[in-house]
Scaffold this motif. Structure first.
Motif, short mmCIF file in Angstrom:
data_model
loop_
_atom_site.label_atom_id
_atom_site.label_comp_id
_atom_site.label_asym_id
_atom_site.label_seq_id
_atom_site.Cartn_x
_atom_site.Cartn_y
_atom_site.Cartn_z
N UNK A 102 0.87 -1.18 0.00
CA UNK A 102 0.00 0.00 0.00
C UNK A 102 0.90 1.23 0.00
N UNK A 103 0.35 2.34 -0.44
CA UNK A 103 1.10 3.58 -0.52
C UNK A 103 1.53 4.02 0.88
N UNK A 104 2.79 4.37 1.00
CA UNK A 104 3.28 4.89 2.27
C UNK A 104 2.50 6.15 2.65
N UNK A 151 3.36 10.35 -6.91
CA UNK A 151 4.66 10.26 -7.58
C UNK A 151 5.64 9.43 -6.76
N UNK A 152 6.40 8.57 -7.43
CA UNK A 152 7.34 7.70 -6.75
C UNK A 152 8.51 8.52 -6.20
N UNK A 153 8.97 9.49 -6.97
CA UNK A 153 10.10 10.33 -6.56
C UNK A 153 9.59 11.74 -6.34
N UNK A 154 9.99 12.35 -5.25
CA UNK A 154 9.62 13.73 -4.99
C UNK A 154 10.34 14.62 -5.98
N UNK A 209 7.02 1.80 -0.23
CA UNK A 209 5.66 1.35 0.01
C UNK A 209 5.62 0.47 1.26
N UNK A 210 4.47 0.44 1.91
CA UNK A 210 4.29 -0.42 3.08
C UNK A 210 3.94 -1.83 2.60
N UNK A 211 4.73 -2.80 2.99
CA UNK A 211 4.50 -4.19 2.60
C UNK A 211 3.76 -4.93 3.71
#
Length: 626
Positions: A567-569, A590-593, A604-606
């Protein structure tokens, strides 16, 4: 270049080289074509590996002997190696293979971008008794970003002008002469490999992926474009072999993944191309292994009908060390891959040099999705429920994919899918995670793994989701590999009923694989395609979008193969925030700020699934997740 790719590109530039002005460009070089002479490339020894301070300077060398893989560490005796492997592709939610870093999360670009993924995942992989991983793409220069003036082939068009020197380590970009677009190199992967080597303590050996495009094998592809691609990927392969061919964590190089089909494997060009890249890699990394990975099927054993090898079979001309096979059905059933392997590589088979065709085999992907489908109109009708008993994967005659019925059972009550785009538009998906099974005690959360999932809410002893996925992985390993490990001596069975281990597909869910347009939406795969009258024994057609009879339960949803879900952090900065510009509605996370070049909010939270308990058990020498 699409808006989304352009925005990712900007983020990537910030991530890899925030200290470099965008106006600076490397001086173009003049690369000559790389072509073998009589199948041989001149020796170009790999760079020496230097152990970090306090570590032992050592080396590893690998060899194939019969159907065994042999590992020699330092000055020790060769040992048979059985891969307890995982495919490691830590694509974050919102990312995908078509945007930077193009499957390559393993290069050193500072401590803020990809390093947090390694810091979290490598200790977990060690705790799971994983001893090897596969990667899918490792680059110096990504092939696909320069598109405005160079067409679909990107920087590959400029292979003559791009610096592939292994000594070049700065972050100076290459500039497209046509429009000034930039691409940066991935200067170094040594930091990642060192972490995997871990000074030889519970090391995890790495297959470096050389992701050859299928166009290299297509007889109808434009010749000029094909040659540009060929030379770009040759220079990539040579750079990888020369730079990492002496690293002790490297087991070898995967030269292509699933580029075989029933047409190109009947041509001499297909096998010549694989052999050519093999010779190029071996010229710099003779002590590492090479392998091509094939679909589970007969194409690896095709009879060649075109070119110089006409009348030969693939195994007779295949020069790589190991055969990689991605079996998503049961490889031990009569007529399946083990039998094909025996027939193709062992039964009266000699190479063009009159040598036995014997090769080790690795099961380079195996797994099944962790989801089921539900009917949108009635969410209580989860599929499979009563359906799971005739588990297709263990049946020698599974039903046709458009039917999905066995015996007197009817078609599945759950719908298929109208496709990821339709599901995204409806804000609803037919995919649903398979449940836990409290009756299966071994698929509860192992105490020793709890610290690796601090934000998942899962406690020791909790039943883990997707027990059916874990059941299948366990059964596959125990049937395909485990019973044969006692026969792993120097004269391993030449009947090819054994494998040298395998790689579970895969470490985590990848949300982009159903469709790259909406990589932050966790959808099913495929569209409804079944038509009435297709031999299903039914007058009307069931909704079977995404149906695939290879997998237990009948679905082949690519986004759901993870041993862990994601899930999205919550620390991610959403695109709606002014400080995270550029989402434009296409990528709300966005993956990168874009302002800092850092991994946005952290990994991401696993969340663990039952499969982590399964592989921890079957990969353990004691048979328990200790």
């Amino acid at each position: 270049m699409s808006l989304r790719k352009a925005l990712y590109f900007v983020a990537w530039l910030l991530a890899v080289a925030p200290q470099t002005g965008l106006a600076a460009c490397i001086a173009p070089v003049s690369n000559p074509p790389l072509n073998a002479v009589n199948g041989v490339y001149p020796s170009l020894p790999a760079l020496p590996w230097t152990a970090p301070s306090g570590w032992t300077q050592t080396s590893t060398s690998w060899a194939d002997k019969g159907v065994a893989i042999k590992l020699t560490t330092g000055g020790g005796a060769p040992q048979t190696f059985i891969a307890h492997g995982v495919n490691y592709e830590p694509t974050q939610i919102g990312g995908g293979a078509g945007v930077s870093p193009s499957n390559d999360f393993f290069y050193t670009n500072g401590s803020k971008t990809w390093l947090p993924l390694w810091q979290r995942d490598i200790p977990l992989l060690q705790a799971l008794h994983v001893n090897s991983v596969r990667t899918y793409g490792v680059w110096k220069w990504e092939p696909g970003f320069l598109s405005a003036s160079s067409g679909a082939d990107g920087v590959a068009t400029f292979w003559r002008q791009v610096d592939f020197s292994v000594q070049t380590q700065d972050n100076t970009p290459f500039c497209d002469p046509g429009n000034g677009a930039l691409t940066y190199p991935h200067p170094d992967h040594t930091h990642f490999l060192n972490k995997m080597w871990n000074n030889g303590v519970n090391p995890i050996y790495v297959w470096i992926g050389i992701a050859l495009p299928v166009e290299l094998f297509d007889a109808n592809f434009d010749k000029t474009r094909k040659e540009n691609l060929r030379q770009f990927y040759k220079y990539t392969a040579r750079w990888l072999a020369q730079k990492y061919g002496n690293h002790p964590a490297v087991i070898g190089f995967v030269i292509s993944n699933e580029v075989d089909n029933g047409v190109n494997t009947t041509t001499s060009n297909f096998w010549n191309t694989l052999n050519d890249f093999n010779a190029l890699v071996k010229a710099s990394a003779p002590t590492k292994l090479t392998m091509a990975v094939f679909h589970d099927g007969p194409n690896a054993f095709s009879t060649i009908t075109h070119g110089q090898f006409a009348g030969k079979t693939g195994p007779q001309v295949y020069q790589l060390d190991v055969l990689g096979d991605n079996p998503y059905n049961d490889p031990a059933l009569p007529g399946n891959q083990y039998q094909r392997f025996h027939d193709g590589f062992a039964t009266n088979c000699t190479t063009t040099e009159n040598q036995p065709c014997i090769k080790p085999m690795l099961l380079t992907e195996f797994g099944t999705p962790a989801d089921t489908h539900v009917a949108l109109a009635d969410a209580t009708k989860a599929y499979p429920t009563t359906w799971i008993a005739p588990n297709f994967i263990w049946s020698p005659s599974p039903p046709a994919p458009q039917c999905l019925s066995v015996g007197n059972l009817g078609p599945p009550p759950g719908s298929g899918s109208d496709g990821p785009e339709a599901e995204h538009a409806a804000h609803s998906t037919v995919a649903q995670e398979l449940p836990a099974d409290p009756t299966l005690a071994k698929f509860t959360m192992p105490t020793k793994l709890v610290p690796f999932f601090p934000n998942s809410g899962v406690m020791a002893g909790d039943p883990l989701a997707a027990a059916l996925q874990a059941t299948w992985i366990t059964k596959f390993w125990k049937q395909a590999v485990a019973p044969h490990l006692a026969s792993n001596g120097p004269d391993r069975d030449t009947k090819f009923l054994y494998a040298s281990g395998g790689y579970v597909f895969e470490f985590r869910d990848e949300w982009w694989k159903g469709n790259e347009t909406f990589p932050y939406f966790h959808s099913a795969s495929g569209t409804i395609s079944c038509q009435p009258g297709q031999g299903c024994g039914q007058a009307a057609c069931a909704n079977t979008g995404g149906a695939n009879n290879v997998f237990p339960g009948g679905w082949g949803d690519e986004e759901w193969f993870g041993l862990t879900s994601a899930k999205v952090n919550p620390n991610r900065c959403p695109a709606t925030n002014f400080n995270c510009p550029g989402g434009g509605g296409q990528n709300k996370y966005p993956v990168v700020n874009y302002n800092t070049g850092a991994l946005n909010g952290g990994p991401d939270i696993l969340k663990p699934r039952a499969a982590i308990a399964a592989i921890c058990e079957v990969f353990s020498a004691t048979g328990v997740c200790d």
